[in-house]
Enzyme design. Structure first.
Site, PDB file in Angstrom:
ATOM      1  N   ASP A   1      22.341  -6.744   0.328  1.00  0.00           N
ATOM      2  CA  ASP A   1      21.811  -7.360   1.668  1.00  0.00           C
ATOM      3  C   ASP A   1      20.715  -7.171   2.160  1.00  0.00           C
ATOM      4  O   ASP A   1      19.994  -6.589   1.673  1.00  0.00           O
ATOM      5  CB  ASP A   1      23.281  -7.213   2.445  1.00  0.00           C
ATOM      6  CG  ASP A   1      23.118  -5.631   3.091  1.00  0.00           C
ATOM      7  OD1 ASP A   1      22.300  -4.930   2.646  1.00  0.00           O
ATOM      8  OD2 ASP A   1      23.982  -4.916   3.640  1.00  0.00           O
TER       9      ASP A   1
ATOM     10  N   LYS B   1      26.375 -12.221  -2.975  1.00  0.00           N
ATOM     11  CA  LYS B   1      26.371 -11.127  -2.394  1.00  0.00           C
ATOM     12  C   LYS B   1      28.035 -10.722  -2.317  1.00  0.00           C
ATOM     13  O   LYS B   1      28.486  -9.733  -2.841  1.00  0.00           O
ATOM     14  CB  LYS B   1      25.680 -10.864  -1.300  1.00  0.00           C
ATOM     15  CG  LYS B   1      25.652  -9.538  -0.568  1.00  0.00           C
ATOM     16  CD  LYS B   1      26.770  -9.715   0.801  1.00  0.00           C
ATOM     17  CE  LYS B   1      26.616  -8.282   1.326  1.00  0.00           C
ATOM     18  NZ  LYS B   1      27.572  -8.648   2.737  1.00  0.00           N
TER      19      LYS B   1
END
Length: 217
Positions: free
Chosen positions: A139, A121
């Site tokens: 997320d 991420k």
């Protein structure tokens, strides 16, 4: 609504609400963005933005940061949480950038993910926002909203990312992931909406009577 109808509606609505998508984390270059995103793990962007100016006073580039002790870094970033691991990672990745990349942040996901403390991420945010490469950082908030909007069945963040990339045009990814974050914070929070409250949820699923139970990543 069919799924493609939801996709088109969500794209249009988010573009209407958030035509501009400034990066929430204050930074001046790829290195400071990388460190800020690393610090944001399990920490709010607001808190990170209060801490990073203090960190940049200590060192705002990898050459200077590599010379700092882990303890000195940790003393500053402690309010961000997980400070022992984050401080060690910041020093470690700074040393690698100096020794292996001539002080430049690499632009490939694989090279970024190989740096200490940098997961998929974080790497995706950096390639998207620092280098303009199409990526779709997912997320826990995007994971939750994608499930509420019926865009994924949400078995994992990785699956949600694959599903969103398949559904939305590649050229929209970098902006869209920020638009979803902004919308989630304003309208579709973890506690403020359960899939039956916010405008997008109620438009996509007008007949939904029960709260949407979302799978945690």
């Amino acid at each position: 609504m069919l799924k493609q109808q939801r996709v088109a509606y969500i794209l249009a609505e988010l573009e209407h609400l958030y035509p501009e998508t400034p990066v929430p984390l204050d930074h001046k270059d790829p290195y400071t963005l990388l460190v800020a995103v690393l610090l944001s793990a399990q920490c709010t962007d607001e808190r990170v933005n209060k801490i990073t100016p203090l960190l940049w006073q200590l060192a705002d580039n990898c050459f200077d940061m590599a010379k700092q002790s882990v303890d000195a870094i940790q003393a500053i970033i402690r309010p961000c949480g997980l400070s022992p691991q984050k401080a060690k990672a910041i020093k470690g990745l700074s040393e690698i950038l100096v020794n292996e990349y001539q002080g430049e942040v690499p632009q490939s996901l694989a090279q970024l993910e190989a740096l200490p403390g940098v997961g998929h991420k974080t790497a995706s945010v950096v390639v998207a926002q620092a280098f303009g490469e199409p990526a779709f950082p997912v997320d826990t908030h995007i994971h939750r909203l994608a499930q509420r909007w019926g865009l994924t069945n949400g078995k994992s963040v990785a699956q949600t990312e694959r599903d969103l990339k398949r559904l939305f045009p590649r050229e929209s990814w970098n902006k869209l992931h920020l638009q979803i974050i902004f919308y989630g914070r304003e309208y579709c929070t973890a506690r403020g909406c359960d899939g039956t409250v916010c405008p997008i949820c109620t438009t996509c699923y007008p007949n939904r009577k029960k709260p949407k139970v979302t799978r945690k990543a």
